[in-house]
Write a protein that holds these residues in place. Structure first.
Motif, PDB file in Angstrom:
ATOM      1  N   PRO A 157       1.143  -1.590  -0.480  1.00 65.27           N
ATOM      2  CA  PRO A 157       0.207   0.004  -0.059  1.00 65.27           C
ATOM      3  C   PRO A 157       0.708   1.299  -0.363  1.00 65.27           C
ATOM      4  CG  PRO A 157      -0.482  -1.117   2.092  1.00 65.27           C
ATOM      5  CD  PRO A 157       1.250  -2.198   0.793  1.00 65.27           C
ATOM      6  N   GLN A 158       2.524   1.462  -0.203  1.00 65.40           N
ATOM      7  CA  GLN A 158       3.200   2.117   0.426  1.00 65.40           C
ATOM      8  C   GLN A 158       2.960   3.442  -0.900  1.00 65.40           C
ATOM      9  OE1 GLN A 158       4.412  -0.540   0.574  1.00 65.40           O
ATOM     10  NE2 GLN A 158       6.518  -0.791  -0.446  1.00 65.40           N
ATOM     11  N   TRP A 159       2.418   1.734  -1.958  1.00 66.69           N
ATOM     12  CA  TRP A 159       2.989   3.361  -3.900  1.00 66.69           C
ATOM     13  C   TRP A 159       1.549   3.721  -4.043  1.00 66.69           C
ATOM     14  CZ3 TRP A 159       7.385   3.434  -5.587  1.00 66.69           C
ATOM     15  CH2 TRP A 159       8.675   2.455  -5.286  1.00 66.69           C
ATOM     16  N   ARG A 160       0.938   3.597  -3.469  1.00 65.83           N
ATOM     17  CA  ARG A 160      -0.481   4.138  -3.591  1.00 65.83           C
ATOM     18  C   ARG A 160      -0.531   5.181  -2.458  1.00 65.83           C
ATOM     19  NH1 ARG A 160      -6.042   4.347  -4.872  1.00 65.83           N
ATOM     20  NH2 ARG A 160      -7.708   5.349  -3.679  1.00 65.83           N
ATOM     21  N   ALA A 161      -0.231   4.955  -1.257  1.00 62.46           N
ATOM     22  CA  ALA A 161      -0.115   5.957  -0.501  1.00 62.46           C
ATOM     23  C   ALA A 161       0.715   7.104  -0.472  1.00 62.46           C
ATOM     24  CB  ALA A 161       0.730   4.983   1.330  1.00 62.46           C
ATOM     25  N   ALA A 162       2.008   6.830  -1.487  1.00 58.47           N
ATOM     26  CA  ALA A 162       2.994   7.884  -2.484  1.00 58.47           C
ATOM     27  C   ALA A 162       2.611   8.391  -3.109  1.00 58.47           C
ATOM     28  CB  ALA A 162       3.894   7.150  -2.894  1.00 58.47           C
ATOM     29  N   MET A 163       1.349   8.329  -3.519  1.00 54.20           N
ATOM     30  CA  MET A 163       0.264   9.400  -4.590  1.00 54.20           C
ATOM     31  C   MET A 163      -0.697   9.848  -3.939  1.00 54.20           C
ATOM     32  SD  MET A 163      -0.466   9.642  -7.824  1.00 54.20           S
ATOM     33  CE  MET A 163      -1.096  11.205  -8.270  1.00 54.20           C
ATOM     34  N   GLU A 164      -1.116   9.901  -2.855  1.00 49.97           N
ATOM     35  CA  GLU A 164      -1.859  10.361  -2.342  1.00 49.97           C
ATOM     36  C   GLU A 164      -1.425  11.609  -1.348  1.00 49.97           C
ATOM     37  OE1 GLU A 164      -3.837   7.334   0.477  1.00 49.97           O
ATOM     38  OE2 GLU A 164      -5.381   6.762  -0.504  1.00 49.97           O
ATOM     39  N   LYS A 165      -0.715  11.494  -0.672  1.00 50.43           N
ATOM     40  CA  LYS A 165       0.598  12.110  -0.564  1.00 50.43           C
ATOM     41  C   LYS A 165       1.204  13.100  -1.528  1.00 50.43           C
ATOM     42  CE  LYS A 165       4.107  13.286   2.653  1.00 50.43           C
ATOM     43  NZ  LYS A 165       5.786  12.039   3.615  1.00 50.43           N
ATOM     44  N   LEU A 166       1.434  12.971  -2.281  1.00 50.80           N
ATOM     45  CA  LEU A 166       1.624  13.929  -3.782  1.00 50.80           C
ATOM     46  C   LEU A 166       0.444  15.096  -3.959  1.00 50.80           C
ATOM     47  CD1 LEU A 166       4.066  14.057  -6.363  1.00 50.80           C
ATOM     48  CD2 LEU A 166       2.091  13.185  -7.574  1.00 50.80           C
ATOM     49  N   LEU A 167      -1.055  13.882  -3.931  1.00 48.48           N
ATOM     50  CA  LEU A 167      -1.680  14.827  -4.224  1.00 48.48           C
ATOM     51  C   LEU A 167      -2.692  15.786  -3.371  1.00 48.48           C
ATOM     52  CD1 LEU A 167      -4.676  12.068  -5.956  1.00 48.48           C
ATOM     53  CD2 LEU A 167      -3.675  13.899  -6.995  1.00 48.48           C
ATOM     54  N   THR A 168      -2.098  15.349  -2.152  1.00 52.00           N
ATOM     55  CA  THR A 168      -2.192  16.438  -0.881  1.00 52.00           C
ATOM     56  C   THR A 168      -1.185  17.228  -0.614  1.00 52.00           C
ATOM     57  OG1 THR A 168      -3.173  14.514   0.567  1.00 52.00           O
ATOM     58  CG2 THR A 168      -2.185  16.202   1.777  1.00 52.00           C
ATOM     59  N   LEU A 169       0.019  16.924  -1.249  1.00 51.19           N
ATOM     60  CA  LEU A 169       1.223  18.183  -1.301  1.00 51.19           C
ATOM     61  C   LEU A 169       1.151  19.103  -2.502  1.00 51.19           C
ATOM     62  CD1 LEU A 169       4.060  16.464   0.701  1.00 51.19           C
ATOM     63  CD2 LEU A 169       2.732  17.942   1.259  1.00 51.19           C
ATOM     64  N   ASP A 170       0.510  18.890  -3.506  1.00 43.13           N
ATOM     65  CA  ASP A 170       0.812  19.593  -4.549  1.00 43.13           C
ATOM     66  C   ASP A 170      -0.255  20.435  -4.832  1.00 43.13           C
ATOM     67  OD1 ASP A 170       2.780  20.242  -6.795  1.00 43.13           O
ATOM     68  OD2 ASP A 170       1.356  20.207  -7.894  1.00 43.13           O
ATOM     69  N   ALA A 171      -1.600  18.994  -4.926  1.00 41.93           N
ATOM     70  CA  ALA A 171      -3.272  19.581  -5.419  1.00 41.93           C
ATOM     71  C   ALA A 171      -4.073  20.215  -4.360  1.00 41.93           C
ATOM     72  CB  ALA A 171      -3.515  18.291  -6.085  1.00 41.93           C
ATOM     73  N   GLY A 172      -3.644  20.037  -3.418  1.00 42.44           N
ATOM     74  CA  GLY A 172      -4.032  20.666  -2.108  1.00 42.44           C
ATOM     75  C   GLY A 172      -5.468  20.762  -2.188  1.00 42.44           C
ATOM     76  N   ASN A 173      -6.000  22.028  -2.552  1.00 39.76           N
ATOM     77  CA  ASN A 173      -7.989  22.663  -2.538  1.00 39.76           C
ATOM     78  C   ASN A 173      -7.958  22.872  -4.033  1.00 39.76           C
ATOM     79  OD1 ASN A 173      -8.300  22.456   0.102  1.00 39.76           O
ATOM     80  ND2 ASN A 173      -7.322  24.464   0.668  1.00 39.76           N
ATOM     81  N   GLU A 174      -7.147  22.204  -5.004  1.00 41.91           N
ATOM     82  CA  GLU A 174      -7.261  22.026  -6.360  1.00 41.91           C
ATOM     83  C   GLU A 174      -7.810  21.087  -6.916  1.00 41.91           C
ATOM     84  OE1 GLU A 174      -4.617  24.816  -8.591  1.00 41.91           O
ATOM     85  OE2 GLU A 174      -3.392  24.426  -6.805  1.00 41.91           O
ATOM     86  N   PRO A 175     -10.150  20.820  -7.169  1.00 42.16           N
ATOM     87  CA  PRO A 175      -9.914  19.704  -7.546  1.00 42.16           C
ATOM     88  C   PRO A 175      -9.216  19.302  -8.737  1.00 42.16           C
ATOM     89  CG  PRO A 175     -11.690  21.128  -6.599  1.00 42.16           C
ATOM     90  CD  PRO A 175     -10.619  21.770  -6.574  1.00 42.16           C
ATOM     91  N   ALA A 176      -9.918  20.336 -10.138  1.00 39.07           N
ATOM     92  CA  ALA A 176      -9.281  20.118 -10.994  1.00 39.07           C
ATOM     93  C   ALA A 176      -8.189  19.190 -11.281  1.00 39.07           C
ATOM     94  CB  ALA A 176      -9.304  21.275 -11.874  1.00 39.07           C
ATOM     95  N   ARG A 177      -6.346  20.065 -10.405  1.00 41.28           N
ATOM     96  CA  ARG A 177      -5.067  19.021 -10.367  1.00 41.28           C
ATOM     97  C   ARG A 177      -5.658  17.910  -9.893  1.00 41.28           C
ATOM     98  NH1 ARG A 177      -0.900  22.028 -11.085  1.00 41.28           N
ATOM     99  NH2 ARG A 177       1.421  20.951 -10.986  1.00 41.28           N
ATOM    100  N   LYS A 178      -6.010  17.417  -9.112  1.00 39.07           N
ATOM    101  CA  LYS A 178      -6.575  15.836  -8.173  1.00 39.07           C
ATOM    102  C   LYS A 178      -6.784  15.183  -9.422  1.00 39.07           C
ATOM    103  CE  LYS A 178      -7.241  14.442  -4.254  1.00 39.07           C
ATOM    104  NZ  LYS A 178      -8.298  14.634  -3.182  1.00 39.07           N
ATOM    105  N   GLU A 179      -7.761  16.730  -9.808  1.00 39.82           N
ATOM    106  CA  GLU A 179      -7.697  15.067 -11.198  1.00 39.82           C
ATOM    107  C   GLU A 179      -7.219  14.380 -11.938  1.00 39.82           C
ATOM    108  OE1 GLU A 179     -11.457  15.367 -14.117  1.00 39.82           O
ATOM    109  OE2 GLU A 179     -12.452  16.156 -12.178  1.00 39.82           O
TER     110      GLU A 179
END
Length: 135
Positions: A65-87
């Protein structure tokens, strides 16, 4: 009869055009993705993480699960409150995951070699991003 039909089109067409414009103006605006100088690299990294997630889980005895967790962390850190960027980043991750799901349904030597190549590319990409854009 054709004359009346054409006359009807002439009268109705502006009304249809006006209602179409009004409907378009009432549509919710799609969120925009704020551009960063490293978007291309970040999208590629997301795709690589998706590929590695699929291949590692296919080739290991238990899920990693660490690979998916890494992606979730990347989304949190880089996309933050930008839903379009997260998408956008999530779509890249899913693209990488699905692409290799179609190619490797079992763990083979080729799948293992591919996973190693993608890990090396991801590590190189991260180093380049840090060196070029800061940490």
């Amino acid at each position: 009869m054709t004359r009346f039909f054409l006359l009807g089109l002439v009268v109705v067409s502006p009304l249809l055009a006006a209602s179409s414009l009004q409907a378009q103006s009432q549509k919710p605006q799609e969120p925009t993705v704020s551009a960063t100088p490293y978007d291309r690299q970040l999208n590629r990294l997301s795709e690589i993480i998706g590929t590695i997630t699929y291949l590692r889980n296919r080739c290991s005895e238990k899920p990693e699960p660490q690979w998916r967790a890494a992606m979730e962390k990347l989304l949190t850190l880089d996309a933050g409150n930008e839903p379009a960027r997260k998408e956008q980043l999530t779509a890249a991750y899913n693209r990488g995951y699905r692409a290799f799901g179609a190619l490797h349904d079992t763990c083979t030597k080729a799948a293992q070699a591919t996973e190693q190549e993608y890990r090396a590319e991801g590590a190189t990409l991260i180093k380049e991003m840090i060196n070029r854009f800061g940490n």
